[in-house]
Motif scaffolding. Sequence first.
Motif, PDB file in Angstrom:
ATOM      1  N   SER A  60       0.801  -1.221   0.000  1.00 48.65           N
ATOM      2  CA  SER A  60       0.000   0.000   0.000  1.00 48.65           C
ATOM      3  C   SER A  60       0.837   1.276   0.000  1.00 48.65           C
ATOM      4  O   SER A  60       0.533   2.207  -0.740  1.00 48.65           O
ATOM      5  N   TRP A 112      -3.979   2.606   4.638  1.00 49.72           N
ATOM      6  CA  TRP A 112      -3.732   3.625   3.629  1.00 49.72           C
ATOM      7  C   TRP A 112      -4.807   3.685   2.560  1.00 49.72           C
ATOM      8  O   TRP A 112      -5.179   4.768   2.115  1.00 49.72           O
ATOM      9  N   SER A 113      -5.317   2.556   2.113  1.00 50.09           N
ATOM     10  CA  SER A 113      -6.339   2.620   1.063  1.00 50.09           C
ATOM     11  C   SER A 113      -7.608   3.304   1.573  1.00 50.09           C
ATOM     12  O   SER A 113      -8.278   4.004   0.814  1.00 50.09           O
ATOM     13  N   ASP A 124      -9.991   1.818  -4.797  1.00 45.43           N
ATOM     14  CA  ASP A 124      -8.982   0.813  -5.133  1.00 45.43           C
ATOM     15  C   ASP A 124      -9.630  -0.293  -5.919  1.00 45.43           C
ATOM     16  O   ASP A 124     -10.832  -0.525  -5.850  1.00 45.43           O
TER      17      ASP A 124
END
Length: 130
Positions: A60, A112-113, A124
Amino acid sequence: MAIILRCLAALVLVLLTYNPTDLNFVRWATTEGVSLPLVALAGVLLLIGYVIFLRATFRSIGTLGILLVGALIAAVVWVMIDLGWISLDDPGAMTWVGLIALSLIMGVGLSWSIVRRRLSGQVDMDDVEE
């Protein structure tokens, strides 16, 4: 809430492995009389956790992201030392700081996503539903 849970899960993984108290895998595994198969089982379970967390973190945010998060944490710790909130003379406190820093890096990597989606509105590939 999901971000906090991921950071807490990373903290639990790190603290189960090692911490300055006697309640951790490293101290338990090196105690005489402990069953070797139990040590192996617990070690493999911790290893699985690290593989999942570290793989997600590297995928990520990558090496650069890890370095940037680490630099941010280091700067915050430096400010805390400069303000006198943390003492470099206390190895136990510095161990806790390092363990928390490692768990924050993994927690950011795992989250993080979610952060990117909230900031940018981009989805994503894993989030796309058919």
